[in-house]
Scaffold this active site. Structure first.
Site, PDB file in Angstrom:
ATOM      1  N   CYS A   1     -91.141  61.824  29.897  1.00 11.18           N
ATOM      2  CA  CYS A   1     -90.502  60.821  29.289  1.00 11.18           C
ATOM      3  C   CYS A   1     -89.596  61.398  28.380  1.00 11.18           C
ATOM      4  O   CYS A   1     -90.080  62.248  27.565  1.00 11.18           O
ATOM      5  CB  CYS A   1     -91.791  59.995  28.679  1.00 11.18           C
ATOM      6  SG  CYS A   1     -91.135  58.680  27.680  1.00 11.18           S
TER       7      CYS A   1
ATOM      8  N   MET B   1     -84.853  59.298  37.808  1.00  9.53           N
ATOM      9  CA  MET B   1     -83.998  60.264  37.126  1.00  9.53           C
ATOM     10  C   MET B   1     -84.532  61.673  36.710  1.00  9.53           C
ATOM     11  O   MET B   1     -85.322  61.467  36.016  1.00  9.53           O
ATOM     12  CB  MET B   1     -83.132  59.560  36.387  1.00  9.53           C
ATOM     13  CG  MET B   1     -82.368  58.421  36.812  1.00  9.53           C
ATOM     14  SD  MET B   1     -80.990  59.160  37.878  1.00  9.53           S
ATOM     15  CE  MET B   1     -79.661  59.454  36.730  1.00  9.53           C
TER      16      MET B   1
ATOM     17  N   GLU C   1     -78.872  61.516  47.432  1.00 12.15           N
ATOM     18  CA  GLU C   1     -78.848  59.991  46.923  1.00 12.15           C
ATOM     19  C   GLU C   1     -78.684  58.967  48.210  1.00 12.15           C
ATOM     20  O   GLU C   1     -77.720  58.107  47.945  1.00 12.15           O
ATOM     21  CB  GLU C   1     -77.583  60.053  46.354  1.00 12.15           C
ATOM     22  CG  GLU C   1     -77.498  60.993  45.170  1.00 12.15           C
ATOM     23  CD  GLU C   1     -78.330  60.792  43.844  1.00 12.15           C
ATOM     24  OE1 GLU C   1     -79.274  59.714  43.980  1.00 12.15           O
ATOM     25  OE2 GLU C   1     -78.260  61.454  42.900  1.00 12.15           O
TER      26      GLU C   1
ATOM     27  N   CYS D   1     -91.616  60.144  24.665  1.00  7.37           N
ATOM     28  CA  CYS D   1     -92.902  60.812  24.223  1.00  7.37           C
ATOM     29  C   CYS D   1     -93.239  61.964  25.010  1.00  7.37           C
ATOM     30  O   CYS D   1     -94.326  62.767  24.492  1.00  7.37           O
ATOM     31  CB  CYS D   1     -94.061  59.656  24.372  1.00  7.37           C
ATOM     32  SG  CYS D   1     -94.511  59.449  26.107  1.00  7.37           S
TER      33      CYS D   1
END
EC number: 2.7.1.21
Length: 209
Positions: free
Chosen positions: A160, A27, A104, A163
């Site tokens: 991410c 995603m 998708e 982080c």
């Protein structure tokens, strides 16, 4: 090679050759953005392009494929892979279809892989977009098979959410916590329900005991 330029496409098309391009990743990796860009480039190059999206994915629009950043493309909303085949056959009678885009792909029935192969075998360029892994970190249906069958594969990464490192996993969040293993496999809610995570920050869903 992950993508052909227009000159290479023309060379292939001189032989009426079709192929499959797969754009995949987690995603928020920019899959739909890249998917839309490629289809628009081919449309500008005077190729006849048809795009399809599954009826389950109506987060932003019913009539368009829309990326998280707002890029959009006209599309057919379909309930099954058979509808894709029927529409392509009907449109081919009006004017030759050169390119098919399927967004998708993991949300379609498993017959979609065979239909994609049939379209490519019939000389159509098929560009497909889909998640490679589900929220449990397991291979997603249809994409796992297309990774093997596609001539060209582009695997994108996100950043991410925690982080900032490279992310290749999709963490589903429910009430502020990672979803349990037994949560429904398909849940289309966009950024409110998912986060891109790296290997270190991804929390493997716990099985409800």
């Amino acid at each position: 090679m992950t993508e052909l330029d227009i000159n290479e496409i023309e060379a292939y098309n001189s032989n009426k050759m079709g192929w499959i391009e797969l754009i995949t990743g987690c995603m928020f990796a920019g899959k739909t953005e890249e998917f839309i860009r490629r289809l628009k480039v081919l449309s500008y190059a005077k190729k006849r392009v048809l795009a399809f999206k599954p009826s389950i994915d109506n987060r932003y629009s019913v009539e368009n494929i829309i990326s998280h950043s707002g890029s959009k493309l006209d599309s057919y909303l379909v309930k099954s892979s058979d509808e894709i085949k029927q529409i392509v056959e009907k449109e081919n009678q009006i004017q030759q279809v050169d390119v098919i885009g399927i967004d998708e792909v993991q949300f379609f029935d498993e017959n979609v892989v065979d239909i994609i192969e049939q379209l490519a075998d019939n000389g159509i360029i098929v560009i497909v977009n889909g998640l490679d892994k589900d929220f449990r970190g397991l291979p997603f249906k249809n994409v796992d098979k297309l990774l093997v069958k596609a001539e060209f594969v582009t695997k994108l990464r996100a950043r991410c959410h925690l982080c900032g490192s490279f992310a290749n996993r999709s963490q589903r969040i429910v009430n502020g916590q990672p979803a349990l293993w037994d949560s429904p496999l398909i849940l289309v809610d966009g950024k409110e329900s998912y986060e891109a995570r790296c290997r270190k920050c991804f929390i493997s869903p716990k099985k409800d005991v």
